[in-house]
Design a protein around this motif. Structure first.
Motif, PDB file in Angstrom:
ATOM      1  N   TYR A 260       1.017  -1.119   0.104  1.00  0.00           N
ATOM      2  CA  TYR A 260      -0.257  -0.052   0.222  1.00  0.00           C
ATOM      3  C   TYR A 260       0.813   1.216   0.133  1.00  0.00           C
ATOM      4  CZ  TYR A 260      -4.969  -1.816   0.969  1.00  0.00           C
ATOM      5  OH  TYR A 260      -6.020  -2.317   0.777  1.00  0.00           O
ATOM      6  N   GLU A 261       1.771   1.350   0.968  1.00  0.00           N
ATOM      7  CA  GLU A 261       2.858   2.399   1.021  1.00  0.00           C
ATOM      8  C   GLU A 261       3.690   2.770  -0.173  1.00  0.00           C
ATOM      9  OE1 GLU A 261       4.566   5.876   2.262  1.00  0.00           O
ATOM     10  OE2 GLU A 261       2.574   5.012   2.886  1.00  0.00           O
ATOM     11  N   ALA A 263       2.756   1.657  -3.241  1.00  0.00           N
ATOM     12  CA  ALA A 263       1.905   2.400  -4.157  1.00  0.00           C
ATOM     13  C   ALA A 263       1.617   3.796  -3.973  1.00  0.00           C
ATOM     14  CB  ALA A 263       0.631   1.550  -4.289  1.00  0.00           C
ATOM     15  N   ARG A 264       1.414   4.083  -2.753  1.00  0.00           N
ATOM     16  CA  ARG A 264       1.227   5.595  -2.629  1.00  0.00           C
ATOM     17  C   ARG A 264       2.403   6.317  -2.831  1.00  0.00           C
ATOM     18  NH1 ARG A 264       2.091   9.609   0.647  1.00  0.00           N
ATOM     19  NH2 ARG A 264       4.123   8.357   1.856  1.00  0.00           N
ATOM     20  N   GLY A 267       2.429   7.156  -6.495  1.00  0.00           N
ATOM     21  CA  GLY A 267       1.676   8.027  -6.850  1.00  0.00           C
ATOM     22  C   GLY A 267       0.451   7.089  -7.441  1.00  0.00           C
ATOM     23  N   LEU A 268       0.160   5.653  -7.200  1.00  0.00           N
ATOM     24  CA  LEU A 268      -0.654   4.895  -7.678  1.00  0.00           C
ATOM     25  C   LEU A 268      -2.029   5.064  -6.338  1.00  0.00           C
ATOM     26  CD1 LEU A 268       1.248   2.284  -8.790  1.00  0.00           C
ATOM     27  CD2 LEU A 268       0.413   4.015 -10.026  1.00  0.00           C
ATOM     28  N   ARG A 269      -3.130   4.996  -6.832  1.00  0.00           N
ATOM     29  CA  ARG A 269      -4.079   4.549  -5.971  1.00  0.00           C
ATOM     30  C   ARG A 269      -4.762   3.273  -5.980  1.00  0.00           C
ATOM     31  NH1 ARG A 269      -8.351   8.649  -8.820  1.00  0.00           N
ATOM     32  NH2 ARG A 269      -7.113   7.620 -10.531  1.00  0.00           N
ATOM     33  N   ILE A 270      -5.143   2.688  -4.829  1.00  0.00           N
ATOM     34  CA  ILE A 270      -5.713   1.416  -4.654  1.00  0.00           C
ATOM     35  C   ILE A 270      -7.380   1.621  -4.476  1.00  0.00           C
ATOM     36  CG2 ILE A 270      -5.702  -0.705  -3.164  1.00  0.00           C
ATOM     37  CD1 ILE A 270      -2.612  -0.148  -2.522  1.00  0.00           C
ATOM     38  N   ASP A 272      -8.040   1.834  -7.912  1.00  0.00           N
ATOM     39  CA  ASP A 272      -8.174   2.288  -9.127  1.00  0.00           C
ATOM     40  C   ASP A 272      -6.896   2.165  -9.998  1.00  0.00           C
ATOM     41  OD1 ASP A 272     -10.325   3.418  -8.010  1.00  0.00           O
ATOM     42  OD2 ASP A 272      -9.441   5.294  -8.082  1.00  0.00           O
ATOM     43  N   ASP A 273      -5.617   2.119  -9.541  1.00  0.00           N
ATOM     44  CA  ASP A 273      -4.515   2.061 -10.305  1.00  0.00           C
ATOM     45  C   ASP A 273      -4.036   0.630  -9.967  1.00  0.00           C
ATOM     46  OD1 ASP A 273      -4.672   4.659 -11.451  1.00  0.00           O
ATOM     47  OD2 ASP A 273      -3.687   5.417  -9.496  1.00  0.00           O
ATOM     48  N   SER A 289      -6.975   1.608   4.611  1.00  0.00           N
ATOM     49  CA  SER A 289      -7.715   2.256   3.547  1.00  0.00           C
ATOM     50  C   SER A 289      -7.101   2.212   2.210  1.00  0.00           C
ATOM     51  CB  SER A 289      -7.376   4.091   4.291  1.00  0.00           C
ATOM     52  OG  SER A 289      -8.329   4.718   3.059  1.00  0.00           O
ATOM     53  N   SER A 335      -9.997  -3.213  -1.818  1.00  0.00           N
ATOM     54  CA  SER A 335      -8.731  -3.165  -2.440  1.00  0.00           C
ATOM     55  C   SER A 335      -8.722  -4.020  -3.715  1.00  0.00           C
ATOM     56  CB  SER A 335      -7.629  -3.741  -1.538  1.00  0.00           C
ATOM     57  OG  SER A 335      -7.685  -5.143  -1.435  1.00  0.00           O
TER      58      SER A 335
END
Length: 341
Positions: A260-261, A263-264, A267-270, A272-273, A289, A335
């Protein structure tokens, strides 16, 4: 004033003095016939000279204590297992002593725990993610200590009851779920190399891909250590590939949260990306989240069953099956999202 206390004589000390292996001494102690006469005589002479005493040669007074032993205590899933063990044993009037044999401590850490165990005279032990090697197995036999292993590190030893989960099936289910959402490039963050559960989850991931006709790509598999930091590192490596995955299956929830981190920071959203699935269903999975889709491993129930099995062994009752695997199941949350066709 002179201290008359005698040091504890270990089976490994006898083996070293006799110039034989620990299993050989164990076979002599157990009256096995597959030991050369000269070797048997040498070992028996040393046993007498060292004043070796078998636990169980007299009827011991029950201590009311059971050892619950981990390799590491810094994992949230340890809490779930402790809860299951403690609730079950309390109902039988037994208390739990929680300790750790640290992986980095090697044989010295194991010997230290065994010495403490002998002094404490526990009624039995539950070992979690432990490799029951020949030395440890022989020493526990010498102490005449009933033992149950939860999620064994190596190949399950049929001489000792083991409790596990359907790791392979759970991994197949997670992989199939992502494939069913039209993901074809699926990264996998594997568990600690060498552990039985790690191999089973990797094999399940590969089997899921194979059943769907998706070629296995070793570049999409990164080994972790079941913790957040290794998940972050593996996730970063996967997401910076020239052709990154559209979904990642991590072999533990903690590693999934590390993804998760990663991806953040990319610049990726979970979801969506990037879609993400974990394994364990720790409380943190539902708090994340977005909430993490994961494979539920019945950790508390595994602890409960291990405790019940150990109580049967302590009472001298038969155990119906030496190897029990409890079912895993997918817990869908937010997710994972279908990939556009």
């Amino acid at each position: 004033m002179q201290d008359n206390a005698q040091p504890v004589v270990t089976i490994s000390a006898i083996a070293s003095a006799a110039g034989v292996s620990v299993p050989t001494v164990s076979r002599v102690l157990n009256g096995r016939s597959d030991v050369a006469p000269a070797t048997r005589e040498r070992v028996e002479t040393l046993l007498r000279e060292y004043g070796y005493r078998r636990r169980g040669t007299t009827t011991p007074t029950p201590s009311g204590l059971v050892d619950l032993v981990f390799n590491d205590l810094d994992s949230p899933w340890a809490v779930e297992i402790i809860r299951g063990v403690e609730e079950s044993l309390n109902g039988d009037g037994l208390s739990v002593v929680v300790s750790a044999i640290h992986r980095r401590g090697g044989a010295d850490s194991t010997r230290k725990w065994l010495d403490i165990l002998a002094a404490r005279a526990s009624d039995g032990a539950i070992l979690v993610t432990t490799d029951l090697d020949s030395f440890l197995h022989a020493e526990l036999q010498r102490l005449n200590l009933p033992v149950v292993v939860i999620d064994p590190a190596g190949v399950p030893d049929l001489e000792v009851p083991t409790i596990g989960a359907t790791n392979w099936t759970g991994a197949v289910t997670a992989t199939e779920h992502l494939l069913g959402q039209n993901h074809r490039r699926i990264g996998f963050v594997a568990g600690r190399p060498g552990l039985w559960c790690s191999r089973a989850r990797l094999d399940g991931y590969r089997a899921g891909l194979d059943a769907a006709g998706v070629a296995f790509d070793p570049a999409l598999v990164i080994s972790g250590d079941f913790d957040y930091h290794s998940g972050f590192s593996a996730g970063t490596e996967l997401l910076t590939l020239t052709e990154p995955p559209t979904a990642i299956f991590a072999a533990s929830d903690q590693m999934a949260l590390g993804v998760y981190e990663a991806a953040r920071q990319q610049g990726l959203r979970i979801p969506d990306d990037l879609s993400v699935i974990g394994f364990d269903d720790l409380p943190e999975a539902s708090w994340a989240s977005p909430p993490l889709t994961t494979v539920r491993q019945p950790l508390s129930e595994m602890g409960t069953l291990a405790a019940r099995t150990l109580v049967r062994l302590i009472r001298g009752e038969p155990v119906e099956s030496p190897r029990i695997e409890l079912s895993t199941r997918l817990i869908p949350r937010a997710s994972v999202r279908p990939r556009p066709a």
